[in-house]
Write a protein that holds these residues in place. Structure first.
Motif, PDB file in Angstrom:
ATOM      1  N   ILE A 180      12.360  38.337 -38.386  1.00  0.00           N
ATOM      2  CA  ILE A 180      12.842  38.042 -37.077  1.00  0.00           C
ATOM      3  C   ILE A 180      14.241  38.204 -36.498  1.00  0.00           C
ATOM      4  N   ARG A 181      15.464  38.638 -36.376  1.00  0.00           N
ATOM      5  CA  ARG A 181      16.314  38.344 -36.462  1.00  0.00           C
ATOM      6  C   ARG A 181      17.311  38.340 -34.233  1.00  0.00           C
ATOM      7  N   VAL A 182      17.772  37.901 -34.462  1.00  0.00           N
ATOM      8  CA  VAL A 182      17.727  37.306 -32.829  1.00  0.00           C
ATOM      9  C   VAL A 182      19.497  37.362 -32.631  1.00  0.00           C
ATOM     10  N   TYR A 183      19.944  38.240 -31.650  1.00  0.00           N
ATOM     11  CA  TYR A 183      21.735  37.758 -31.854  1.00  0.00           C
ATOM     12  C   TYR A 183      22.078  37.331 -30.824  1.00  0.00           C
ATOM     13  N   GLY A 184      22.753  36.666 -30.645  1.00  0.00           N
ATOM     14  CA  GLY A 184      23.581  36.229 -29.572  1.00  0.00           C
ATOM     15  C   GLY A 184      24.787  36.941 -28.496  1.00  0.00           C
ATOM     16  N   ILE A 197       4.026  32.807 -30.015  1.00  0.00           N
ATOM     17  CA  ILE A 197       5.281  32.707 -29.980  1.00  0.00           C
ATOM     18  C   ILE A 197       6.024  32.650 -31.395  1.00  0.00           C
ATOM     19  N   TYR A 198       7.413  32.603 -30.678  1.00  0.00           N
ATOM     20  CA  TYR A 198       8.322  32.564 -31.738  1.00  0.00           C
ATOM     21  C   TYR A 198       9.319  32.430 -31.345  1.00  0.00           C
ATOM     22  N   SER A 199      10.096  31.146 -31.777  1.00  0.00           N
ATOM     23  CA  SER A 199      11.576  29.954 -30.745  1.00  0.00           C
ATOM     24  C   SER A 199      11.825  29.311 -32.029  1.00  0.00           C
ATOM     25  N   VAL A 200      13.037  29.164 -32.272  1.00  0.00           N
ATOM     26  CA  VAL A 200      14.035  27.747 -31.980  1.00  0.00           C
ATOM     27  C   VAL A 200      14.622  27.004 -30.483  1.00  0.00           C
ATOM     28  N   GLU A 201      14.507  25.524 -30.463  1.00  0.00           N
ATOM     29  CA  GLU A 201      14.343  24.979 -29.694  1.00  0.00           C
ATOM     30  C   GLU A 201      16.192  24.418 -30.147  1.00  0.00           C
ATOM     31  N   ASP A 202      16.647  24.470 -28.765  1.00  0.00           N
ATOM     32  CA  ASP A 202      17.999  23.492 -28.772  1.00  0.00           C
ATOM     33  C   ASP A 202      19.069  24.368 -29.846  1.00  0.00           C
ATOM     34  N   VAL A 203      18.949  25.694 -29.477  1.00  0.00           N
ATOM     35  CA  VAL A 203      20.084  26.065 -29.947  1.00  0.00           C
ATOM     36  C   VAL A 203      20.832  27.251 -29.839  1.00  0.00           C
ATOM     37  N   THR A 204      21.885  27.648 -29.858  1.00  0.00           N
ATOM     38  CA  THR A 204      23.229  28.487 -28.796  1.00  0.00           C
ATOM     39  C   THR A 204      23.802  29.410 -29.570  1.00  0.00           C
ATOM     40  N   LEU A 205      23.646  30.499 -29.507  1.00  0.00           N
ATOM     41  CA  LEU A 205      23.738  31.526 -30.599  1.00  0.00           C
ATOM     42  C   LEU A 205      25.767  32.330 -29.494  1.00  0.00           C
ATOM     43  N   GLU A 206      26.493  32.260 -30.145  1.00  0.00           N
ATOM     44  CA  GLU A 206      27.477  32.918 -29.639  1.00  0.00           C
ATOM     45  C   GLU A 206      27.933  34.688 -29.677  1.00  0.00           C
ATOM     46  N   GLU A 209      26.875  35.781 -33.770  1.00  0.00           N
ATOM     47  CA  GLU A 209      26.041  34.920 -33.985  1.00  0.00           C
ATOM     48  C   GLU A 209      24.765  35.147 -33.292  1.00  0.00           C
ATOM     49  N   PHE A 210      24.010  34.975 -35.013  1.00  0.00           N
ATOM     50  CA  PHE A 210      22.566  35.733 -35.352  1.00  0.00           C
ATOM     51  C   PHE A 210      21.332  34.406 -35.649  1.00  0.00           C
ATOM     52  N   TYR A 211      20.272  34.258 -35.909  1.00  0.00           N
ATOM     53  CA  TYR A 211      19.231  33.604 -36.370  1.00  0.00           C
ATOM     54  C   TYR A 211      18.635  34.443 -37.060  1.00  0.00           C
ATOM     55  N   GLU A 212      17.697  34.543 -38.496  1.00  0.00           N
ATOM     56  CA  GLU A 212      16.421  34.641 -39.109  1.00  0.00           C
ATOM     57  C   GLU A 212      15.198  34.020 -39.027  1.00  0.00           C
ATOM     58  N   ILE A 213      14.425  34.659 -38.347  1.00  0.00           N
ATOM     59  CA  ILE A 213      12.795  33.652 -39.437  1.00  0.00           C
ATOM     60  C   ILE A 213      11.926  35.106 -40.651  1.00  0.00           C
ATOM     61  N   ASP A 214      11.809  34.372 -41.587  1.00  0.00           N
ATOM     62  CA  ASP A 214      11.235  35.189 -42.397  1.00  0.00           C
ATOM     63  C   ASP A 214       9.630  34.791 -41.904  1.00  0.00           C
ATOM     64  N   THR A 215       8.954  35.097 -42.052  1.00  0.00           N
ATOM     65  CA  THR A 215       7.976  34.919 -41.986  1.00  0.00           C
ATOM     66  C   THR A 215       7.017  34.737 -43.603  1.00  0.00           C
ATOM     67  N   LYS A 216       7.938  35.646 -44.526  1.00  0.00           N
ATOM     68  CA  LYS A 216       7.384  35.350 -46.404  1.00  0.00           C
ATOM     69  C   LYS A 216       7.994  33.895 -46.217  1.00  0.00           C
ATOM     70  N   LYS A 222      20.693  30.157 -39.093  1.00  0.00           N
ATOM     71  CA  LYS A 222      21.182  30.433 -38.325  1.00  0.00           C
ATOM     72  C   LYS A 222      22.659  30.811 -38.964  1.00  0.00           C
ATOM     73  N   PHE A 223      23.313  32.407 -38.751  1.00  0.00           N
ATOM     74  CA  PHE A 223      24.430  32.784 -39.133  1.00  0.00           C
ATOM     75  C   PHE A 223      25.156  32.679 -38.484  1.00  0.00           C
ATOM     76  N   ASP A 224      26.794  32.265 -38.500  1.00  0.00           N
ATOM     77  CA  ASP A 224      27.878  32.875 -37.678  1.00  0.00           C
ATOM     78  C   ASP A 224      28.131  33.670 -37.980  1.00  0.00           C
ATOM     79  N   SER A 225      29.340  34.094 -37.242  1.00  0.00           N
ATOM     80  CA  SER A 225      30.305  35.113 -37.144  1.00  0.00           C
ATOM     81  C   SER A 225      30.838  35.413 -38.592  1.00  0.00           C
ATOM     82  N   TYR A 226      31.316  34.564 -39.253  1.00  0.00           N
ATOM     83  CA  TYR A 226      31.856  34.387 -40.967  1.00  0.00           C
ATOM     84  C   TYR A 226      30.735  34.659 -42.050  1.00  0.00           C
TER      85      TYR A 226
END
Length: 275
Positions: A180-184, A197-206, A209-216, A222-226
């Protein structure tokens, strides 16, 4: 009818055998075997797959003027994986088998320049065919996604105000892992797939930026723009299972905000689907 398959090496180069005048006879690519362990009471404890080898007989009947070039290309294409210890993969009907070609035995090459029989032996510690299917969503407030239908659902508990519904099909015969990849830009987005529910608390994506959940792998980064990665495993919503695989069949995807979302379903099979 023979399977049409290709091989892609670790450099990303794809070998289309038929176009080069290379044909594969009946082979072991579709064969499989589970190993198992037993208890002292002579009961089966578990099934598993260890290191597996398979053999593929190839027949060359290629353009005589290009025969040497094709033979050299065949060797270099496969041996680069072993030299660099990076797996390539065979593809049948969108399913990939990641492996090394570790043995190459030849015959009939003295009969004619354009003729050659090769028995190629492969080895893998990932003895399964893998298909990755990407589903992209662009959730917006008060709008449905693409041609997905809206559904009115009743759940025993309502924790969040979900603004969108879309349908995601898992066509495998058993529940599947996913990425699961969520984009800012967004802040602490919440994704519901089915009843989980699939969620990460207290995280802000600009933006970018994105974060990635890998169930396996059971990881969250979290990955920044760089492209720099930060482990945010401990920020996961611990009331739910962030690493729960996606069930088979239709699953409703809901979110609580305007976000862009990718879900890659990863299907594992002992043999690729027949088609």
């Amino acid at each position: 009818m023979l399977d049409k398959f290709t091989h892609t090496n670790s450099k990303g180069e794809t070998l289309d055998f038929l176009s080069l005048g290379i044909f594969a006879n009946e082979n072991e690519l579709r064969d499989y075997e589970w190993s198992y362990t037993t208890s002292d009471a002579n009961r089966i404890k578990r099934f598993y797959k260890g290191v597996v080898t398979k053999t593929i007989p190839f027949v060359f009947y290629c353009d005589e003027n290009k025969a040497d070039e094709i033979k050299n290309k065949f060797y270099e294409h496969f041996d680069i994986d072993v030299m660099t210890q990076n797996k390539g993969y065979f593809t049948i009907n969108d399913y990939n088998l990641y492996c090394y070609a570790y043995k190459n035995t030849k015959s009939t090459y003295t009969t004619s320049k354009q003729l050659l029989n090769i028995s190629l032996d492969i080895v893998t510690d990932e003895a399964q065919w893998i298909k990755k299917t990407l589903h992209s969503f662009n959730f917006k407030k008060s709008e449905s996604v693409g041609d997905a239908c809206k559904y009115t659902l009743t759940y025993p508990y309502i924790y969040y105000d979900f603004i969108n519904n879309a349908v995601l099909n898992n066509n495998a015969f058993i529940e599947s892992d996913m990425i699961i990849r969520v984009y800012g830009a967004c802040s602490s987005p919440i994704i519901r797939i089915g009843d989980n529910i699939y969620s990460v608390e207290d995280v802000t994506l600009e933006e970018n930026e994105f974060y990635e959940i890998d169930t396996k792998e059971k990881t969250i980064y979290k990955f920044d723009s760089y492209g720099n990665a930060t482990n945010i495993f401990n920020l996961r919503n611990k009331k739910y299972d962030c690493f729960k695989p996606i069930p088979i069949g239709q699953n409703v995807v809901s979110v609580n905000d305007t976000i862009k979302l990718d879900i890659m379903i990863i299907e594992y099979r002992s043999e690729p689907r027949w088609s």
